[in-house]
Design an enzyme around this catalytic site. Structure first.
Site, PDB file in Angstrom:
ATOM      1  CD  GLN A   1      -2.960   1.174   2.275  1.00  0.00           C
ATOM      2  OE1 GLN A   1      -3.545   2.189   2.557  1.00  0.00           O
ATOM      3  NE2 GLN A   1      -3.266   0.036   2.874  1.00  0.00           N
TER       4      GLN A   1
ATOM      5  CG  ASN B   1      13.259 -12.954 -12.113  1.00  0.00           C
ATOM      6  OD1 ASN B   1      13.868 -12.271 -11.276  1.00  0.00           O
ATOM      7  ND2 ASN B   1      13.185 -14.273 -12.022  1.00  0.00           N
ATOM      8  CB  THR B   2      14.503  -6.999 -11.206  1.00  0.00           C
ATOM      9  OG1 THR B   2      13.832  -7.318  -9.991  1.00  0.00           O
ATOM     10  CG2 THR B   2      13.603  -6.158 -12.084  1.00  0.00           C
ATOM     11  CE  LYS B   3      15.627 -11.615  -5.522  1.00  0.00           C
ATOM     12  NZ  LYS B   3      14.975 -12.501  -4.549  1.00  0.00           N
TER      13      LYS B   3
ATOM     14  CD  GLU C   1      -1.669   1.677   8.486  1.00  0.00           C
ATOM     15  OE1 GLU C   1      -1.626   1.943   7.286  1.00  0.00           O
ATOM     16  OE2 GLU C   1      -1.558   2.542   9.373  1.00  0.00           O
TER      17      GLU C   1
ATOM     18  CD  GLN D   1     -16.240  27.664  17.196  1.00  0.00           C
ATOM     19  OE1 GLN D   1     -17.427  27.857  16.955  1.00  0.00           O
ATOM     20  NE2 GLN D   1     -15.275  28.027  16.375  1.00  0.00           N
ATOM     21  CD  GLU D   2     -14.979  29.465  26.090  1.00  0.00           C
ATOM     22  OE1 GLU D   2     -15.540  28.370  26.212  1.00  0.00           O
ATOM     23  OE2 GLU D   2     -15.081  30.364  26.947  1.00  0.00           O
TER      24      GLU D   2
ATOM     25  CG  ASN E   1       6.651  -0.263  -0.886  1.00  0.00           C
ATOM     26  OD1 ASN E   1       6.678  -0.710  -2.026  1.00  0.00           O
ATOM     27  ND2 ASN E   1       5.635  -0.480  -0.076  1.00  0.00           N
TER      28      ASN E   1
ATOM     29  N   GLY F   1      -7.834  19.915  20.322  1.00  0.00           N
ATOM     30  CA  GLY F   1      -7.399  21.277  20.041  1.00  0.00           C
ATOM     31  C   GLY F   1      -7.820  22.288  21.087  1.00  0.00           C
ATOM     32  N   GLY F   2      -8.290  21.817  22.236  1.00  0.00           N
ATOM     33  CA  GLY F   2      -8.687  22.763  23.278  1.00  0.00           C
ATOM     34  C   GLY F   2     -10.165  23.087  23.250  1.00  0.00           C
TER      35      GLY F   2
ATOM     36  CG  ASP G   1       0.261   0.626   4.824  1.00  0.00           C
ATOM     37  OD1 ASP G   1       1.459   0.525   5.104  1.00  0.00           O
ATOM     38  OD2 ASP G   1      -0.534  -0.312   4.934  1.00  0.00           O
TER      39      ASP G   1
HETATM   40  N1  CAO Z   1      11.816  -9.707  -9.608  1.00  0.00           N
HETATM   41  C1  CAO Z   1      12.532 -10.495  -8.793  1.00  0.00           C
HETATM   42  N2  CAO Z   1      12.457 -10.423  -7.450  1.00  0.00           N
HETATM   43  C2  CAO Z   1      11.584  -9.532  -6.946  1.00  0.00           C
HETATM   44  C3  CAO Z   1      10.808  -8.675  -7.745  1.00  0.00           C
HETATM   45  C4  CAO Z   1      10.948  -8.802  -9.146  1.00  0.00           C
HETATM   46  N3  CAO Z   1      10.243  -8.060  -9.996  1.00  0.00           N
HETATM   47  N4  CAO Z   1      10.052  -7.904  -6.946  1.00  0.00           N
HETATM   48  C5  CAO Z   1      10.347  -8.250  -5.677  1.00  0.00           C
HETATM   49  N5  CAO Z   1      11.273  -9.232  -5.659  1.00  0.00           N
HETATM   50  C6  CAO Z   1      11.886  -9.897  -4.507  1.00  0.00           C
HETATM   51  C7  CAO Z   1      12.678  -8.947  -3.637  1.00  0.00           C
HETATM   52  O1  CAO Z   1      13.920  -8.688  -4.193  1.00  0.00           O
HETATM   53  C8  CAO Z   1      12.771  -9.758  -2.366  1.00  0.00           C
HETATM   54  O2  CAO Z   1      13.786 -10.728  -2.508  1.00  0.00           O
HETATM   55  P1  CAO Z   1      14.865 -11.078  -1.368  1.00  0.00           P
HETATM   56  O3  CAO Z   1      14.092 -11.171  -0.083  1.00  0.00           O
HETATM   57  O4  CAO Z   1      15.413 -12.382  -1.825  1.00  0.00           O
HETATM   58  O5  CAO Z   1      15.863  -9.997  -1.343  1.00  0.00           O
HETATM   59  C9  CAO Z   1      11.444 -10.499  -2.323  1.00  0.00           C
HETATM   60  O6  CAO Z   1      10.901 -10.362  -3.621  1.00  0.00           O
HETATM   61  C10 CAO Z   1      10.465  -9.989  -1.278  1.00  0.00           C
HETATM   62  O7  CAO Z   1      10.187  -8.604  -1.439  1.00  0.00           O
HETATM   63  P2  CAO Z   1       9.719  -7.677  -0.230  1.00  0.00           P
HETATM   64  O8  CAO Z   1      10.899  -7.472   0.590  1.00  0.00           O
HETATM   65  O9  CAO Z   1       9.082  -6.457  -0.607  1.00  0.00           O
HETATM   66  O10 CAO Z   1       8.547  -8.556   0.419  1.00  0.00           O
HETATM   67  P3  CAO Z   1       8.376  -9.159   1.875  1.00  0.00           P
HETATM   68  O11 CAO Z   1       7.155  -9.972   1.765  1.00  0.00           O
HETATM   69  O12 CAO Z   1       9.609  -9.837   2.347  1.00  0.00           O
HETATM   70  O13 CAO Z   1       8.091  -7.896   2.809  1.00  0.00           O
HETATM   71  C11 CAO Z   1       7.096  -5.806   3.461  1.00  0.00           C
HETATM   72  C12 CAO Z   1       6.949  -7.076   2.604  1.00  0.00           C
HETATM   73  C13 CAO Z   1       5.968  -4.849   3.086  1.00  0.00           C
HETATM   74  C14 CAO Z   1       6.978  -6.190   4.944  1.00  0.00           C
HETATM   75  C15 CAO Z   1       8.459  -5.180   3.174  1.00  0.00           C
HETATM   76  O14 CAO Z   1       8.562  -4.963   1.802  1.00  0.00           O
HETATM   77  C16 CAO Z   1       8.729  -3.875   3.903  1.00  0.00           C
HETATM   78  O15 CAO Z   1       8.977  -3.864   5.113  1.00  0.00           O
HETATM   79  N6  CAO Z   1       8.747  -2.758   3.139  1.00  0.00           N
HETATM   80  C17 CAO Z   1       9.107  -1.463   3.644  1.00  0.00           C
HETATM   81  C18 CAO Z   1       7.988  -0.884   4.455  1.00  0.00           C
HETATM   82  C19 CAO Z   1       6.706  -0.804   3.688  1.00  0.00           C
HETATM   83  O16 CAO Z   1       6.589  -0.204   2.662  1.00  0.00           O
HETATM   84  N7  CAO Z   1       5.676  -1.421   4.256  1.00  0.00           N
HETATM   85  C20 CAO Z   1       4.347  -1.067   3.785  1.00  0.00           C
HETATM   86  C21 CAO Z   1       3.686  -2.136   3.237  1.00  0.00           C
HETATM   87  S1  CAO Z   1       2.006  -1.619   3.148  1.00  0.00           S
HETATM   88  O17 CAO Z   1       1.366  -2.328   4.510  1.00  0.00           O
END
Ligand code: CAO
Length: 416
Positions: A17, A73-75, A140, A273-274, A96, A248-249, A169
């Site tokens: 989010q 897939n950016t890996k 969140e 409101q006062e 994020n 706010g008072g 969020d």
């Molecule tokens: N291609 C390949 N890999 C991908 C990818 C893509 N297009 N998109 C994501 N990934 C991979 C990431 O590189 C990560 O890999 P590794 O763990 O091996 O490094 C994996 O997917 C998991 O991604 P993630 O870290 O976002 O997901 P998570 O489930 O582990 O955590 C969350 C989710 C939200 C807890 C975490 O992202 C976080 O703390 N974010 C920062 C705070 C935040 O924005 N939280 C708000 C969320 S809204 O409630």
């Protein structure tokens, strides 16, 4: 007429989010937002809390409207190369991920900045870099607890309570949008991009500033006169939970109206409101309170403020929340009905204002979502559907110069 952010290219490397709320807002204002998603699965919210089997969940569609989507897939080496190409021609990139995830992929801020020195890199984390908890994954409610919202929300005889509003969020996403727009203006002047980071803890705290104010007041004088605890219950050394008191008072409370016994939302918020005390007395049928020394001043009222609210509830007993507000508004009493989500969803005024909109979504049909809360005099944002997973993969790769055969090969290797 072009939209204000038309021509701004944003790589939306976000999920859930906080990040998506930021990029969606910028998309509404005209930016070209390209969501980069894991092949086959995409943003986790596509599958979370589905109301229709196999279709993108409302959680996803309500945070990703007006965007495009590429599966990538950016890996993989090929995926990294494509992301680098996208970065070279983008204005903004937003992420994020969990702490360290992007670095592990090889996309450190230094590398991104080297690829495109003009790019603005927006990043959301739970805690700011350098904070002892900066390694934590955060959702969140975790942020609401760490940012001071939970300890100050709820009733004094109950536990810390989180708000239904997405203070951690969507609120963080809105802060990041402000940061990105500021950095874009800075780039106009200097030609330089920069990293813009917002932590969810900081964004929550920014909205809890009046509670930090109260902490300082408490430490100086030992009490908080606008809290329900005052003057009967002693204060501790930290800001207590104040129930539904106004911050706010101006004393206020949620009061029962006709039908509260069966309708959980038959209430109004009533503010004393006062400067409007005389009119308030007229409105609730107590002109005698204007001059009665027990009622005439805020100081005299505070010790028995809940008896006053109880008397106002007697006046409200034969009025619905809407009837009550219609009377009170004539006397300039700051008040509102407690609206249920059902009432908000069907409210013709919110529909007419574009604050609640019906959107056409491929496969789903229409669904209801929020429109822009920001109203501009020169344009009205149009809320469109959210992209299907990878809907624009071929289009984006063709734009980057990939031939149909190359695209097929990438698909075969599950890069896209
Ligand atoms: N291609 C390949 N890999 C991908 C990818 C893509 N297009 N998109 C994501 N990934 C991979 C990431 O590189 C990560 O890999 P590794 O763990 O091996 O490094 C994996 O997917 C998991 O991604 P993630 O870290 O976002 O997901 P998570 O489930 O582990 O955590 C969350 C989710 C939200 C807890 C975490 O992202 C976080 O703390 N974010 C920062 C705070 C935040 O924005 N939280 C708000 C969320 S809204 O409630």
């Amino acid at each position: 007429m072009p939209l204000p952010l038309e021509g701004i290219k944003i790589i939306d490397f976000t999920g859930v989010q906080a990040g998506p709320a930021c990029t969606q807002l910028l998309a509404w204002f005209g930016a070209d937002v390209l969501k980069v998603e894991r092949p086959g699965t995409g943003d986790v919210t596509r599958r979370q809390l589905r109301d229709i089997p196999d279709l993108d969940a409302l959680y996803f569609t309500m945070l990703n409207s007006n965007k495009r989507s590429i599966e990538l897939n950016t890996k993989t080496p090929e995926g990294k190369k494509i992301l680098e190409q996208l970065i070279r021609e983008a204005d903004v990139m937003v992420e994020n991920f969990a702490p360290g995830a992007l670095d592990r992929m090889g996309f450190t801020w230094e590398h991104i900045h080297e690829l495109n020195p003009r790019l603005i890199f927006g990043s959301v984390k739970g805690f700011a870099e350098g904070h002892p908890y900066s390694d934590l994954k955060v959702y969140e409610n975790v942020a609401q607890c760490a940012g001071g919202a939970a300890s100050t929300t709820g009733f004094w005889d109950g536990p810390p309570t989180v708000s239904a509003a997405a203070l951690g969020d969507s609120n963080t996403g809105m802060h990041l949008a402000i940061g990105i727009l500021t950095a874009l203006l800075h780039r106009e002047k200097t030609g330089e991009g920069q990293k813009v980071a917002v932590s969810m803890q900081d964004a929550v705290l920014n909205l809890c500033r009046v509670k930090l104010r109260d902490q300082e007041r408490l430490e100086r004088v030992g009490y908080l006169e606008e809290y329900p605890q005052y003057p009967k219950t002693p204060f501790g050394d930290a800001v207590p939970r104040g129930g539904n008191a106004g911050g706010g008072g101006q004393p206020g409370w949620i009061l029962k109206c006709k039908g509260w016994e069966s309708d959980p939302n038959a209430y109004i918020y009533f503010t004393i409101q006062e400067q409007n005390w005389a009119q308030t007395c007229e409105a609730i049928g107590h002109p005698d309170w204007k001059t009665d020394p027990n009622y005439a001043t805020a100081k005299a009222r505070q010790p028995h403020i809940f008896d006053i609210f109880a008397d106002i509830e007697k006046w409200l007993a034969d009025k619905t929340k809407f009837e009550a507000v219609d009377i009170l508004r004539k006397f300039e009493v700051p008040c509102a009905p407690v609206l249920s989500m059902k009432e908000i969803a069907h409210d013709p005024a919110l529909r007419a204002l574009g604050s609640v909109v019906e959107v056409e979504q491929e496969k789903r049909g229409t669904y209801l979502t929020v429109g822009s809360p920001i109203k501009f005099s020169s344009f009205t944002p149009t809320i469109k559907g959210a992209p299907l997973l990878g809907e624009h993969t071929d289009e984006v790769l063709a734009h980057l110069g990939y031939a149909a055969a190359d695209i097929a090969a990438l698909r075969g290797k599950q890069v896209i």
